[in-house]
Design an enzyme around this catalytic site. Structure first.
Site, PDB file in Angstrom:
ATOM      1  N   ASP A 200       1.004  -1.151   0.091  1.00  0.00           N
ATOM      2  CA  ASP A 200       0.140   0.084  -0.063  1.00  0.00           C
ATOM      3  C   ASP A 200       0.977   1.251   0.198  1.00  0.00           C
ATOM      4  O   ASP A 200       1.555   1.488   0.884  1.00  0.00           O
ATOM      5  CB  ASP A 200      -0.668   0.021   1.291  1.00  0.00           C
ATOM      6  CG  ASP A 200      -1.768   1.278   1.565  1.00  0.00           C
ATOM      7  OD1 ASP A 200      -1.350   2.261   0.527  1.00  0.00           O
ATOM      8  OD2 ASP A 200      -2.584   1.174   2.485  1.00  0.00           O
ATOM      9  N   GLN A 203       0.938   6.464   0.920  1.00  0.00           N
ATOM     10  CA  GLN A 203       1.705   7.569   1.632  1.00  0.00           C
ATOM     11  C   GLN A 203       3.078   7.701   1.094  1.00  0.00           C
ATOM     12  O   GLN A 203       4.058   8.448   1.871  1.00  0.00           O
ATOM     13  CB  GLN A 203       1.634   7.382   3.064  1.00  0.00           C
ATOM     14  CG  GLN A 203       0.254   7.546   3.613  1.00  0.00           C
ATOM     15  CD  GLN A 203      -0.528   8.903   3.389  1.00  0.00           C
ATOM     16  OE1 GLN A 203      -0.010   9.798   3.087  1.00  0.00           O
ATOM     17  NE2 GLN A 203      -1.677   9.109   3.551  1.00  0.00           N
ATOM     18  N   LYS A 226      -3.542  11.812  -3.567  1.00  0.00           N
ATOM     19  CA  LYS A 226      -2.359  12.397  -2.397  1.00  0.00           C
ATOM     20  C   LYS A 226      -1.237  12.863  -3.016  1.00  0.00           C
ATOM     21  O   LYS A 226      -0.173  13.005  -2.310  1.00  0.00           O
ATOM     22  CB  LYS A 226      -2.515  11.005  -1.622  1.00  0.00           C
ATOM     23  CG  LYS A 226      -3.499  10.415  -0.781  1.00  0.00           C
ATOM     24  CD  LYS A 226      -3.187   9.442  -0.235  1.00  0.00           C
ATOM     25  CE  LYS A 226      -4.500   8.995   0.365  1.00  0.00           C
ATOM     26  NZ  LYS A 226      -5.207   9.734   1.701  1.00  0.00           N
ATOM     27  N   CYS A 366      -8.736   6.199   9.670  1.00  0.00           N
ATOM     28  CA  CYS A 366      -9.307   4.781   8.940  1.00  0.00           C
ATOM     29  C   CYS A 366      -8.054   3.680   9.595  1.00  0.00           C
ATOM     30  O   CYS A 366      -7.830   3.091   8.700  1.00  0.00           O
ATOM     31  CB  CYS A 366      -8.881   4.828   7.554  1.00  0.00           C
ATOM     32  SG  CYS A 366     -10.172   6.093   7.083  1.00  0.00           S
TER      33      CYS A 366
HETATM   34  C1  LIG Z   1      -1.804   4.301   3.815  1.00  0.00           C
HETATM   35  C2  LIG Z   1      -3.239   4.255   3.155  1.00  0.00           C
HETATM   36  N1  LIG Z   1      -3.855   3.384   2.517  1.00  0.00           N
HETATM   37  C3  LIG Z   1      -4.737   3.644   1.890  1.00  0.00           C
HETATM   38  C4  LIG Z   1      -5.770   4.765   1.758  1.00  0.00           C
HETATM   39  C5  LIG Z   1      -6.849   4.865   0.872  1.00  0.00           C
HETATM   40  O1  LIG Z   1      -6.558   5.804  -0.106  1.00  0.00           O
HETATM   41  P1  LIG Z   1      -7.850   6.135  -1.156  1.00  0.00           P
HETATM   42  O2  LIG Z   1      -8.843   6.906  -0.217  1.00  0.00           O
HETATM   43  O3  LIG Z   1      -7.303   7.175  -1.957  1.00  0.00           O
HETATM   44  O4  LIG Z   1      -8.306   5.076  -1.797  1.00  0.00           O
HETATM   45  C6  LIG Z   1      -5.237   5.930   2.328  1.00  0.00           C
HETATM   46  C7  LIG Z   1      -5.758   7.347   2.631  1.00  0.00           C
HETATM   47  O5  LIG Z   1      -5.875   7.760   3.306  1.00  0.00           O
HETATM   48  C8  LIG Z   1      -3.778   5.649   3.135  1.00  0.00           C
HETATM   49  O6  LIG Z   1      -3.247   6.871   3.939  1.00  0.00           O
END
Ligand SMILES: Cc1ncc(COP(=O)(O)O)c(C=O)c1O
Length: 412
Positions: A200, A203, A226, A366
């Site tokens: 993932d 960030q 982001k 989240c």
């Molecule tokens: C580490 C991480 N993973 C996944 C996501 C999800 O990203 P998105 O909402 O753009 O799909 C985020 C968003 O805050 C995140 O910070």
């Protein structure tokens, strides 16, 4: 190229405004980033001059739109150093990308009794798709512990990567702790066990150079919004050999080769995954964002964010009653700073700081399992990006002091 970070803000018109009678200091970049004029103009120019559906029309606008959309894929390929454009799938964002991997690749490789390894610092997007898959396949979801510095406990990771582990899915950078994880090491360990590494990168890609081949990630997910790009566009990188074996997750127009009454065949990579009209303007906007970042240089951005963190951390550490989360050793972290003020709820902190013009986020980010792990209901979080300055950092510290003063001592 020498970059004047103090002048960079001029490229971001939204930052030049007054919020609650104070000049805006935007420190919620881990949630989403602001867009430079170059990105706004790329999207506008596309709609002004080239808007048409892709891969369909033979007419001039159709060809123009297709070439810009596919050209954007090449920009993405180069940005993350994928081997070929066939390995770059456009998605809605990190969440969609990770869901696709769990649904399609997970469906293919996970069997009852297998283990999927994640960590306590994951975003819900990198937890729930695996929970769902584990339930469906009677597999087990296993968590890597964290050290007291908020880093992955690599001894625990090594021990938990066993012959049963089919997939390790890990954030490259935590959206709460700012910690950078040793992805290559995890790739080596899981590959020794013939398993797969999913990353993932939501960030990470915006903040540092990412080379998916050097990391040897099997899949790598990230979001456009982001990293100065628009919302609704993201990327799933996957190794060709794996993508070839996978079934598409969505079906419909654009992704088929031939449709008969009872059966159909799919287009080749990457299009077999991209059902329906894609986010053409989004892809073009993302490519413009990558051009912008490239012009500054990802290494320069790393350096700038590190300088800001090194500048602000001692000031934060000096504030009594302020708890900071994540590694003390600044070499292991990015510009994400989670904190709490003793006796003040993080939501009140964020509201009070907004009154000072400083935008920070509060909540569980989240990452509820991480909050439970840290024994916190929520935290406040400031997250810096390339357009933030030392003056922003000073304002941030002043706003914390003002907030603390207000809640603990009231108006004088
Ligand atoms: C580490 C991480 N993973 C996944 C996501 C999800 O990203 P998105 O909402 O753009 O799909 C985020 C968003 O805050 C995140 O910070």
């Amino acid at each position: 190229m020498t970059v004047s970070f103090d002048q960079l803000k001029q490229d971001f018109p939204i930052l030049d405004q007054i919020v609650n009678d104070e000049p805006l200091v935007y420190l919620d970049n881990a949630a989403t980033t602001q867009k430079p004029l170059a990105v706004l103009q790329a999207i506008e120019t596309y709609y002004h001059t080239s808007n048409a559906n892709v891969h369909r029309g033979v007419h001039t606008l159709g060809e123009r739109a297709t070439s810009q959309y596919e050209g954007s894929r090449t920009v993405v390929k180069d940005f993350i150093n994928a081997n070929e454009t066939a390995e770059v799938l456009f998605t809605r964002g990190t969440t969609t990308s990770l869901n696709w991997v769990a649904k399609s690749f997970g469906e293919l490789v996970i069997e009852p009794g297998d283990e999927i390894l994640i960590s306590y610092m994951e975003h819900h997007s990198n937890i729930i798709p695996w929970q769902q898959l584990a339930k469906k396949k009677q597999a087990k979801l296993v968590y890597i512990e964290l050290t007291d510095q908020g880093q992955l406990d690599m001894d625990d990771a090594k021990q938990k990567i066993t012959d049963k582990t089919k997939i390790v899915s890990i954030s490259h950078v935590s959206n709460v702790l700012g910690v950078v994880n040793p992805i290559k090491q995890l790739a080596d360990w899981i590959h020794e066990k013939n398993g797969y590494l999913v990353v993932d990168g939501a960030q990470a890609v915006p903040h540092m150079p990412v080379d998916v081949q050097a990391l040897n990630a099997d899949f790598y997910a990230f979001s456009g919004h982001k990293m100065l790009g628009p919302t609704g566009i993201g990327v799933l990188y996957g190794k060709r050999a794996l993508l070839e074996q996978m079934e598409p997750v969505e079906f419909g127009g654009e992704m088929i080769d031939f449709v008969e009454e009872q059966d159909s065949t799919w287009k080749e990579l990457p299009w077999k995954f991209e059902a329906g009209t894609p986010n053409i303007a989004g892809a073009i906007g993302l490519a413009a964002a990558m051009h912008y970042l490239n012009t500054i240089g990802m290494e320069t951005i790393v350096q700038h964010e590190r300088e800001l963190v090194e500048y602000v951390m001692p000031k934060l550490e000096a504030i009594e009653g302020l708890t900071l989360f994540g590694p003390e050793d600044l070499r292991f972290r990015t510009g994400v700073i989670s904190f709490n003020i003793d006796g003040v709820h993080p939501h009140d902190v964020a509201t009070a700081m907004d009154m000072e013009g400083v935008a920070v986020r509060a909540g569980h980010h989240c990452a509820q399992p991480l909050m439970t792990y840290l024994n916190q209901a929520a935290t406040a979080r400031a997250s810096f990006y390339l357009y933030n300055t030392k003056a922003d950092a000073d304002k941030f510290v002043e706003a914390i002091l003002a907030t603390k003063e207000f809640f603990l001592n009231g108006f004088n």
